[in-house]
Structure formats: C-alpha cells, structure tokens
Design a protein around this motif. Structure first.
Motif, PDB file in Angstrom:
ATOM      1  N   ARG A  66       7.357  10.145  -1.794  1.00  0.00           N
ATOM      2  CA  ARG A  66       6.044   9.700  -2.256  1.00  0.00           C
ATOM      3  C   ARG A  66       5.120   9.366  -1.086  1.00  0.00           C
ATOM      4  NH1 ARG A  66       6.867   5.872  -7.461  1.00  0.00           N
ATOM      5  NH2 ARG A  66       8.117   7.308  -8.671  1.00  0.00           N
ATOM      6  N   PRO A  67       4.714  10.358  -0.299  1.00  0.00           N
ATOM      7  CA  PRO A  67       3.872  10.082   0.862  1.00  0.00           C
ATOM      8  C   PRO A  67       2.475   9.621   0.493  1.00  0.00           C
ATOM      9  CG  PRO A  67       4.112  12.438   0.537  1.00  0.00           C
ATOM     10  CD  PRO A  67       5.033  11.760  -0.443  1.00  0.00           C
ATOM     11  N   GLU A  70       1.004   3.850  -0.737  1.00  0.00           N
ATOM     12  CA  GLU A  70       0.882   2.978   0.423  1.00  0.00           C
ATOM     13  C   GLU A  70       2.211   2.265   0.648  1.00  0.00           C
ATOM     14  OE1 GLU A  70      -1.662  -0.968   1.666  1.00  0.00           O
ATOM     15  OE2 GLU A  70      -2.537   0.460   0.278  1.00  0.00           O
ATOM     16  N   PRO A  71       2.690   2.240   1.889  1.00  0.00           N
ATOM     17  CA  PRO A  71       3.974   1.587   2.145  1.00  0.00           C
ATOM     18  C   PRO A  71       3.854   0.065   1.951  1.00  0.00           C
ATOM     19  CG  PRO A  71       2.970   2.269   4.199  1.00  0.00           C
ATOM     20  CD  PRO A  71       2.113   2.811   3.098  1.00  0.00           C
ATOM     21  N   PRO A  72       4.958  -0.582   1.606  1.00  0.00           N
ATOM     22  CA  PRO A  72       4.902  -2.033   1.414  1.00  0.00           C
ATOM     23  C   PRO A  72       4.607  -2.738   2.739  1.00  0.00           C
ATOM     24  CG  PRO A  72       7.157  -1.258   1.322  1.00  0.00           C
ATOM     25  CD  PRO A  72       6.291  -0.044   1.378  1.00  0.00           C
ATOM     26  N   SER A  73       4.001  -3.901   2.609  1.00  0.00           N
ATOM     27  CA  SER A  73       3.644  -4.670   3.796  1.00  0.00           C
ATOM     28  C   SER A  73       4.903  -5.179   4.491  1.00  0.00           C
ATOM     29  CB  SER A  73       2.759  -5.848   3.385  1.00  0.00           C
ATOM     30  OG  SER A  73       2.469  -6.629   4.503  1.00  0.00           O
ATOM     31  N   GLN A  74       4.891  -5.168   5.816  1.00  0.00           N
ATOM     32  CA  GLN A  74       6.042  -5.614   6.584  1.00  0.00           C
ATOM     33  C   GLN A  74       6.000  -7.114   6.857  1.00  0.00           C
ATOM     34  OE1 GLN A  74       8.655  -3.713   7.337  1.00  0.00           O
ATOM     35  NE2 GLN A  74       7.690  -1.979   6.310  1.00  0.00           N
TER      36      GLN A  74
END
Length: 82
Positions: A66-67, A70-74
């Motif tokens: 799923r590019p 948005e990636p989860p916040s670190q």
C-alpha cells in the motif's frame, strides 16, 4: 558514368540469361523461414509472459505494501493540558 552508359550497362545485364538457381534452394528457404517464424513467435510469447508476470508481481506488491497510504508516525505528539 553518365546516363547513356548506365542504361547500356543495365540493358546488357537484362539481356543476359539469369543464373541457374540450385534445386534445393526453395526447400531450404522454406525450412529456415519456418524456423525463423517459430523463434519469433516463441520470443513474442515469452515477452508477453514476462510482461504479464511483472504486472501481476507489481499488483501483488501494491496490494500488500500500500504505497499510497501515509506511513504511521514514528514519534508521539507532545502531550499538553495534562
């Protein structure tokens, strides 16, 4: 060589008898042509197979990775008003 000389040379070539064609030339040409067509067909099928395999691999990767998401916040946001 000017034009009349060229025309005369062409006439001499056209008036000569054509060279004899070997009797086994036609079957050999048909055999080689058939082999060439089979190779081209096999190469075309292989390229289509590779293209389809690449499309399937890309689709599977896109569905799993799923590019577009948005990636989860670190890091966690700072806590205020506690």
């Amino acid at each position: 060589m000017n034009r009349p000389e060229r025309e005369a040379a062409v006439r001499r070539l056209m008036e000569r008898t054509p060279p004899q064609v070997p009797p086994d030339l036609y079957p050999e040409a048909v055999r080689r042509g058939g082999r060439l067509l089979r190779r081209r067909t096999a190469a075309r099928r292989l390229l289509w197979l590779l293209l389809i395999a690449a499309a399937v691999a890309f689709t599977v990767w896109a569905l799993t990775a799923r590019p577009w998401v948005e990636p989860p916040s670190q890091t966690t946001p700072p806590v205020s008003n506690w």
